[in-house]
Motif scaffolding. Structure first.
Motif: not given
Length: 276
Positions: A174-190, A192-196
């Motif tokens: 309502w008073r900001s601009r929001a966007r998804v800047a990057m998607k990150v695969h769960r395999s990138a984490f240690t 790995p979480p259960k979700v993306m």
């Protein structure tokens, strides 16, 4: 540019492991971390707040980008690794031990600052809504660059009519601009979480006039608290809401997710005007 030992080596040397209780998931990919640090634009000599740095993976990328980083960390196990990072970048890293939910970031800076964080999953939404909910606007922060579960990220950027559209989208848009800047695969984490995951970038915009954050929060809480009900039912306990719908020609038999962000702003403005 300081040569640093691999992050995995630092973690092993300090006997660190991601805490499930603290919602931790570590990122080791230096190129990925550098890409996240680049999302807000040039950080050279800019003040940056990081929440939950853990062993300092993203912190390294922010420091490499030239930022002056203030990091809030409540996991005492990670403090020695962060102290080593501070020694490698003299005068560029300030570490505050504490709970970010209880610390007002505006009190930590005497200049505008960006917030960049791989937020702990268990407190990410609460921190985000807190940063967006101030009555004073524009805020002291210049942008938010935050890692969320992909589902939460979608709720932040959702549009009217989409299943994910709700209070979080309105608060973020309502008073900001929001966007998804990057998607990150769960395999990138240690581990790995259960979700993306996804990185959301938010920049403040000029706030609509005549709208109170408190009124808008109350309105959206009621509207989406019973989102499958018609507005005439969900808003009947909110003083002035149904009258505002009528004044704007909005059919009270509609459901909350069919209204736009602009519709909710208009209703909140009319409610506030009626109270004054």
């Amino acid at each position: 540019m300081t040569d640093l030992p691999p992050l995995r080596e630092v973690i092993a040397r300090h006997g660190l492991s991601a805490s499930k209780a603290l919602g931790q998931n570590f990122l080791f990919d230096e190129q990925l971390l550098d890409r996240i640090a680049a999302i807000p634009g040039s950080l050279r000599d800019r003040a940056v707040l990081e929440v939950g740095p853990g062993p300092g993976g993203l912190t390294r990328a922010l420091l490499r980008a030239g930022a002056r980083v203030t990091a809030i960390e409540m996991d005492r196990r990670c403090l020695p690794a962060l102290a080593e990072l501070g020694e490698a970048f003299p005068g560029r890293l300030r570490v505050i031990e504490g709970d970010a939910l209880k610390i007002d970031p505006a009190g930590l800076f005497d200049e505008p600052y960006a917030i960049v964080a791989n937020l702990p999953y268990n407190v990410g939404t609460a921190l985000f809504t807190g940063w967006l909910s101030g009555e004073v606007w524009p805020p002291r922060w210049s942008s938010l660059t935050l890692m969320f579960q992909a589902e939460v990220a979608q709720r932040i950027v959702a549009q009217s009519g989409e299943d994910a559209f709700g209070r979080l989208a309105i608060l973020a848009q309502w008073r900001s601009r929001a966007r998804v800047a990057m998607k990150v695969h769960r395999s990138a984490f240690t581990p790995p979480p259960k979700v993306m995951s996804a990185v959301v970038h938010v920049t403040p915009q000029e706030a609509p006039t005549g709208v109170s954050m408190k009124v808008l929060a109350r309105l959206t809480e009621a509207a989406f608290g019973q989102r499958r009900k018609m507005l005439r039912q969900s808003l009947k306990g909110v003083a002035g809401a149904l009258e505002a719908l009528g004044g704007l020609g909005i059919d009270p038999q509609r459901r909350a997710e069919t209204l736009t962000v602009g519709d909710f702003v208009a209703v909140a403005r009319m409610m506030a005007a009626a109270r004054n």
